[in-house]
Design a protein around this motif. Structure first.
Motif, PDB file in Angstrom:
ATOM      1  N   ILE A 115       0.831  -1.220   0.000  1.00 46.15           N
ATOM      2  CA  ILE A 115       0.000   0.000   0.000  1.00 46.15           C
ATOM      3  C   ILE A 115       0.863   1.267   0.000  1.00 46.15           C
ATOM      4  N   ASN A 146       3.601   6.276  -5.950  1.00 43.44           N
ATOM      5  CA  ASN A 146       2.142   6.191  -5.955  1.00 43.44           C
ATOM      6  C   ASN A 146       1.553   5.379  -4.796  1.00 43.44           C
ATOM      7  N   LYS A 179      -0.989   4.012  -2.144  1.00 42.17           N
ATOM      8  CA  LYS A 179      -2.456   3.905  -2.323  1.00 42.17           C
ATOM      9  C   LYS A 179      -3.169   4.432  -1.076  1.00 42.17           C
TER      10      LYS A 179
END
Ligand code: SF4
Length: 375
Positions: A197, A202, A204
């Motif tokens: 995650i 990037n 999340k």
């Protein structure tokens, strides 16, 4: 890091939400189906250099060959290196082997069950020791790797350089003040969140279980963190590799006991300035005076963590009456040391623990006419 007195709520979110998420979302991995420290140890050492998903076939192969400490200790070093083939960083395999022997002799075959004893074993540092002690024995110690540093830096909105040893120390000590009862799951949860995650690029955040407490998410600094100052650049080295053919065999040397690819089998290799095959020929002629002229075979590149070898391969013929094993080693540092050498038939090269830097050259060698009669 967050002040534990004034940030109870944020710390509680970190503890509870992480544990809840890990319980539900953790990947089903072979070494997660057990609390056996041996399996956790092997997986943690492999995970230091390889992504979890990639290491599974290597892990399964290794465990199949050495299902427990006793079988690992009873193996020869060459067998261990062979089972490690493809993972690189062969000193780690050697340390596993050495540590297994110590466990057999000094701990009567029982895996040490605490952090301080684990640290006495070769190849086990604070991260691996912490991972084994907390996951297998639920000891209250942290296990701080790159994933954990990233998650904690972001969660605490810390702008300290995570490549700095001081930052690692601060994070380690801080985590130990907030470890919940389920220490192993908490440590694994942090690693898993970092891998799945809170990824380097990037993250999340929208599906992150920690977003309500995450300070960089609140301050909008997610894209700036973690701070990691650039490492020293990798050094490029031009190398010449000698592919010596004697009848149907190729010539290999065992590298010195320290330095890059220590004690691994390799083709003779030297650093070069000319890249015409002269440097490797000159060196080889000290041992094989009747060498043929070098035949250029091709080029290859191998990237180590701090060095990049740009390799040019040159083929040579040696007369079939040449002695079995010249008593010298031709190293890339242009030194001659007494060390093992051998000629090997093409079909039996697979028996050698050949590091990827060299095994990948075989395709190139096979493709050229020099090797057409090497069977
Ligand atoms: S909210 Fe985003 S930055 Fe914060 S821990 Fe989660 S994934 Fe990482």
């Amino acid at each position: 890091m967050l002040d534990t007195k004034n940030n109870d709520c944020l710390i509680e979110i970190l503890q509870l939400e992480l544990l809840n998420w890990f319980e539900k979302a953790k990947r089903d991995l072979p070494f997660r189906r057990t609390k056996d420290p041996y399996f956790i140890w092997i997986s943690e050492i492999m995970a230091q250099q390889t992504q979890i998903d990639t290491l599974i076939p290597y892990y399964n192969r290794f465990i199949e060959s050495f299902p427990d400490v006793a079988s690992l200790a009873a193996a020869t070093e060459d067998q261990v290196i062979k089972a490690w083939e493809g993972l690189g960083y062969y000193s780690r395999a050697r340390n596993l082997h050495r540590a297994s022997k110590i466990i057999m002799t000094e701990y009567a075959g029982c895996f040490p069950d605490n952090f301080s004893d684990l640290l006495k074993l070769p190849g086990i540092g604070p991260y691996t020791g912490g991972a084994i002690a907390s996951i297998a024995f639920n000891e209250k110690v942290s296990a701080v790797d790159g994933n954990v540093l990233r998650v904690i830096s972001r969660y605490c909105n810390s702008f300290d350089d995570i490549g700095d040893a001081k930052t690692k120390k601060i994070v380690t000590v801080w985590i130990e003040t907030i470890l919940p009862k389920a220490t192993g799951d908490f440590n694994e949860g942090l690693m898993e969140l970092g891998a799945m995650i809170c990824t380097p690029q990037n993250p999340k955040c929208l599906i992150c279980p920690l977003r309500l407490g995450c300070q960089c998410h609140s301050f909008g600094t997610t894209n700036e963190l973690p701070i990691k100052k650039k490492k020293q650049k990798q050094v490029h080295k031009k190398m010449e590799v000698g592919i010596l053919k004697r009848g149907g065999e190729l010539f290999f040397v065992k590298r010195p006991g320290s330095g890059l690819l220590s004690e691994m089998w390799s083709f003779p290799i030297v650093e070069t300035t000319t890249e015409k095959g002269d440097d490797i020929k000159k060196k080889l002629q000290e041992f094989f005076p009747e060498l043929s002229e070098p035949v250029f075979i091709g080029e290859s590149r191998h990237v180590f963590s701090h060095i990049i070898w740009e390799m040019s391969l040159y083929g040579f013929e040696v007369p079939s009456q040449v002695c079995e094993a010249p008593k010298a080693y031709i190293s890339d540092e242009m030194e001659a040391l007494p060390i093992k050498t051998q000629f090997k038939g093409r079909d039996s090269i697979n028996d050698l623990a050949l590091p990827v830097a060299f095994s990948k050259l075989l395709t190139l060698i096979d493709a050229v006419s020099l090797q057409t009669d090497v069977k």
